[in-house]
Structure formats: structure tokens, C-alpha cells
Design a protein around this motif. Sequence first.
Motif, short mmCIF file in Angstrom:
data_model
loop_
_atom_site.label_atom_id
_atom_site.label_comp_id
_atom_site.label_asym_id
_atom_site.label_seq_id
_atom_site.Cartn_x
_atom_site.Cartn_y
_atom_site.Cartn_z
N GLY A 67 7.90 -13.34 8.16
CA GLY A 67 6.70 -14.04 8.61
C GLY A 67 5.45 -13.43 8.01
N THR A 68 4.58 -14.26 7.45
CA THR A 68 3.35 -13.78 6.84
C THR A 68 2.15 -14.56 7.37
N GLY A 69 0.98 -13.93 7.32
CA GLY A 69 -0.24 -14.57 7.77
C GLY A 69 -0.96 -15.27 6.62
N ARG A 70 -2.18 -15.68 6.88
CA ARG A 70 -2.91 -16.43 5.86
C ARG A 70 -3.34 -15.54 4.70
N LYS A 71 -3.45 -14.21 4.93
CA LYS A 71 -3.85 -13.31 3.86
C LYS A 71 -3.26 -11.93 4.14
N GLY A 72 -2.52 -11.41 3.18
CA GLY A 72 -1.91 -10.09 3.35
C GLY A 72 -1.35 -9.58 2.04
N TYR A 73 -0.64 -8.47 2.11
CA TYR A 73 -0.03 -7.90 0.90
C TYR A 73 1.21 -7.11 1.30
N PHE A 74 2.00 -6.79 0.29
CA PHE A 74 3.23 -6.04 0.51
C PHE A 74 3.11 -4.62 -0.02
N VAL A 75 3.89 -3.74 0.56
CA VAL A 75 4.01 -2.35 0.13
C VAL A 75 5.49 -2.10 -0.13
N VAL A 76 5.80 -1.48 -1.26
CA VAL A 76 7.19 -1.23 -1.63
C VAL A 76 7.45 0.27 -1.64
N GLU A 77 8.45 0.68 -0.89
CA GLU A 77 8.88 2.08 -0.86
C GLU A 77 10.10 2.22 -1.76
#
Length: 575
Positions: free
Chosen positions: A230-240
Motif C-alpha cells: 500500500g502506498t500513498g499519494r507521494k512517497g519513496y522507497f528505501v532498499v537495504e
Amino acid sequence: MRRILILLILNTIYSGVQGQRLDPGDYIYPVRDVAGLYSANFGEMRPGHFHAGIDIKTDGAEGKPLVAAADGYVSRITVGTYGYGRAVYLTLRNGTTAVYGHLQRFRSDIEQHVREERHRRRSNSVDLWFGPGTWPVKQGDTVGFSGNSGSSMGPHLHYELRDTPTQRLYNIVSEGVIRPDDDLPPRILRIHYIEIDTLRGVPVHSRPESYAVVRSAEGRYRLTREEPVGTGRKGYFVVEASDRRNGVNNTFGLWSLRASIDGEPYFEYRMDGFTHDLSRCCDAVSYYPLQLTSRNEVIRAAQLAEAPDCFYPLMADRGLVRTAAGERRRIRFEARDDCGNRSCLEFDILGRGESFRAEADTTATTLAPDRTTVVRIGREVTARIPAGALYEPIFCRPEHCEAPLSDSIAAILSPGYRILPVTTPLRRAMTVSIRAFVPAKLQSRTVLAARTAKGRITCIGGKYADGAVTATTRTTGVLFVAADTLPPRIRPLFTTGEDLSRAQSLRFRVGDNFSGIASCTLLIDGKWVPCDRFPMQGTLVHAFETPAARRRHSVQLTLTDACGNTARWEGTFYR
């Protein structure tokens, strides 16, 4: 299509301004008689800096011959307690500079010159520069021998290549100069999703939503959940993620992380090189709140407002992922190492009906990256945060908080104060003053201290004057006033009066509880002699310079810590 074309053009321009490509044929391997295994790669994210070179294992031993990678001359020699310890810099005819760090010793003629300079200056640390005519070298000439000096956790060679005019560091693996044995793709360990809301021009980040990842095949990963994220209207991802290499158990950093949405690339981080002034920007490239305590690389697949463009050859909309309610999209991440191996992770996202909304706090102070701001906590604390310190605008909510209880590490003399959360990185240092009552006998030994993200107490430094301790620091989190009341520790690794005729050195075990050893003075028969301190091993060593004369010698070692506490040991040995 137009966006992709523009990104490709920008990528071409970016590549052109990074300096000339290296010719692998110009160089030979910098160390002899080793298996060719590695313990760290270029650009790994370290606390407060990118790793500036590669670390070559020396098979657990010291004394491996280090050779000139190409024709040139010795332009610089350094001897110090921390950092590279003993290091040699070669200015090469092909326009690059080679750096060899953590040496045991230099070749004999250079070692003799360094010894004479240390005696002449009465200094254990030296930084010596030379012109082309002093120490010329041909490719393959020995310049020194590998060791474990400086901030080294075990015998190895730290090796760098820099562009001589700009001192820009090269990734010598991606350039093909060094070719490790590596057919192992990177590991993608976890992803995190963070939404952004904006209040008064300040981006507010939600708490990360974390998702476990499993390997489905070599180089291919999937989420452990089947349903879309689930994502919002504006966001970003972080990759470990982390990387591996053949033949060793060490973990390594990534060379590149690419991201696409619905098949269209929108983000790439790539570690091709950097200048030293950008090294601290690893705190912006990473997702700093998680990177603080992670043993892996935690890469933010988005660009903060003040993060340098040079690390991002491809960037659309600052890496933000926008999703309407009910909209389903496909995300793909591709992690690559500098040996050409790659791994990918794909999953669906689904727009949520509600998005993250930040709560307004009218008591918070807005800090802007381009503006110097003074923050106060009552009459006790004043902090000057300079322009250029922050990577993006933030809200500042300074507060009182509990300081750690006094213990054997230091005497705590004030409450704790949090100017900025420990999760806020600073590119430039702030100046902090904390007022506190300090007994007269402790004033010369009083400094600022901090409680780290892992709960440890660490010394920041500073001086007490006019009722306050003032220090310049990049440390955030809980700060307080503390006094160091204990002197350093000295334990000889020999028995006083012992016959050391067959020994090559005089050795001590040394350490300090809090502020750290600031100076060392070693006298033999009343005369100053140089000594080397190895902080990671907790030892101090004087290498004997003359053959044994078979007589009794007096020895006196004096250590002073950063707060002025002094310890002295006196004894004798026979040699």
C-alpha cells in the motif's frame, strides 16, 4: 519517451564531467605475495563518510611488499595514530595519485628519513611532502610494507587512485584496474516505504513501513507477502542490501541501485567516484535513521534537497513515487556491484484511499539548509546551526531530557538536551554551548558529551569558560556536560629490568576511559624517542633504532588525555 531521452542526455553530460577513464594497462597490482582477496570496496557507507578506496587482505600477515603501481614519485608520507596510520602517496606520470594506507613501515631509505624528521621535530606524527626529484619510482619498485597501523582492525592494505589535479577518487574496480574474483550477485534484504507530507515548505517523513524479502532464485528476489504494498499519494522507497565476493565472509557495498515504475526508469544511485568534500554526503544518500544501526547499506531511492546530483546519473521527480487511490503500479529495483553482478526485486504497489498527514506543531522552529539559525533551550543551551549543515528543511523541537547517570566512564554534570534528534545528520558542524555548574577542580577537565544511537556515551570535546562548555560538533541527539576524572592506563608488556636484547621493540598496553589519549611522550635514558600508537589494538610501540649495547636503560612514558589527565610509568630494561 521524451523524459527518457532527456535523462539519457543528462547521463552523458554527467559521465563527461567526471574525469577521464582510467586505462587498466597503466597499472600493476600494488601488493605482492597475497591471495588477492578483499575486505572492503570503494564507496561503502561508513559512519560519516564513504570508504575512499579498496581494502586488500594481506592473508592475516604484515610485511607484504608494496610496489609502485606505475612510474612516478613519492610526493607525500604521513605517520599518524588514526586514519591511514602510516601512508605513502605516489604522484604518477599518468595523471593519477596512488595512496597506500596502514603500512607497517616504509622502505629503508624513506623509513630512515621519516625517523630523522620525527626526531628533529620531536613529534610522533608527521606529514611530509616531496617534489619529483627526491624519491622517484619506477613501476614495480618497493615503496613500503603492509601493516595494521592507524584505524585498522586487522592487517590489510588500503589502496586508492585519485585524479591528481582534482584529487577526485576513482572506483578502481568499476574502472577495471582491480579485478576481484566475484560472480556473486548482491543481496537484497529488506525494503521500506516512507510517505511525505509538506508543512510550511518542510517535508515531513512518515515512519518507515518495512517489508521482508526472500530470494526466489540466484539474483532474483520477491517480497514475502503476496498482496501489493500500500502506498500513498507521494512517497519513496528505501532498499537495504549488501554484496559479497568469492572466498571471503566480508560484506560489501553496492555500486548501483536502479529503480523503475511500470517499466520506466526513474532513479539511479551509482558510486563511480567523489571528491573528499562530498564524502560526508553518504548520510544523505543513505536513509540515515536506519543506516545508523544497520550493518548493511540502507539506500534512499530518492534525493534530498541538498544531496549532490553527482551520485544520481538518473533522477526523475527526486525519486518520488506518486500513486492515486486504487491505482496499481509495478516497481522494479536492480542492485548491481562493481564486478557486473546484479540482482532484482519486483512487486506491485496499490494506492491507498488515505495518505499520511503530518501534524502541525506551532512551537517548532523551521531550520532551512541555506540559512544560519540559532536555537536555544531556556538560558542553558545555545546552538548555532550554520548554513549548509542540513540536507533538507526540517522542524526543530529542542527539549530537555534525562542525561545518563554518572558512572566509571565520566562524571555527568548537567541534564541532557536534545537540539536535534540523533537521526538528523549534519554536513557542517554546529556550535553548542551548555551552561552548567562545574566545581573549580573539574573545570579544566570538563567537555561536552553525547549519548549515541546505540546508547553509548561518547566525548565531543570543547572547553569550559564563563560558566558554559562550548564545542563544535556534528553529533546530534542527547548532549550534556561531563568531566573526565581518570587518567589514561599504562601497562608495560615487559617486566621492568627485563633483558630485551633479542626484542625488536618496546611495547605497552595503553588506553583511556573517555576523552581519549591526546599525546604520548616516551623517554629512554632521558632522551625523546618516537613511538607509534595503535588505537584499535590498544598498544604503543617503540621500534629499537640501534643494535643492542647490552646495558641497562631507564624508560619513562607519559600519556595525557584530551581533558588534561596525565599518567606516567617509569622503569628499566636491559639491552
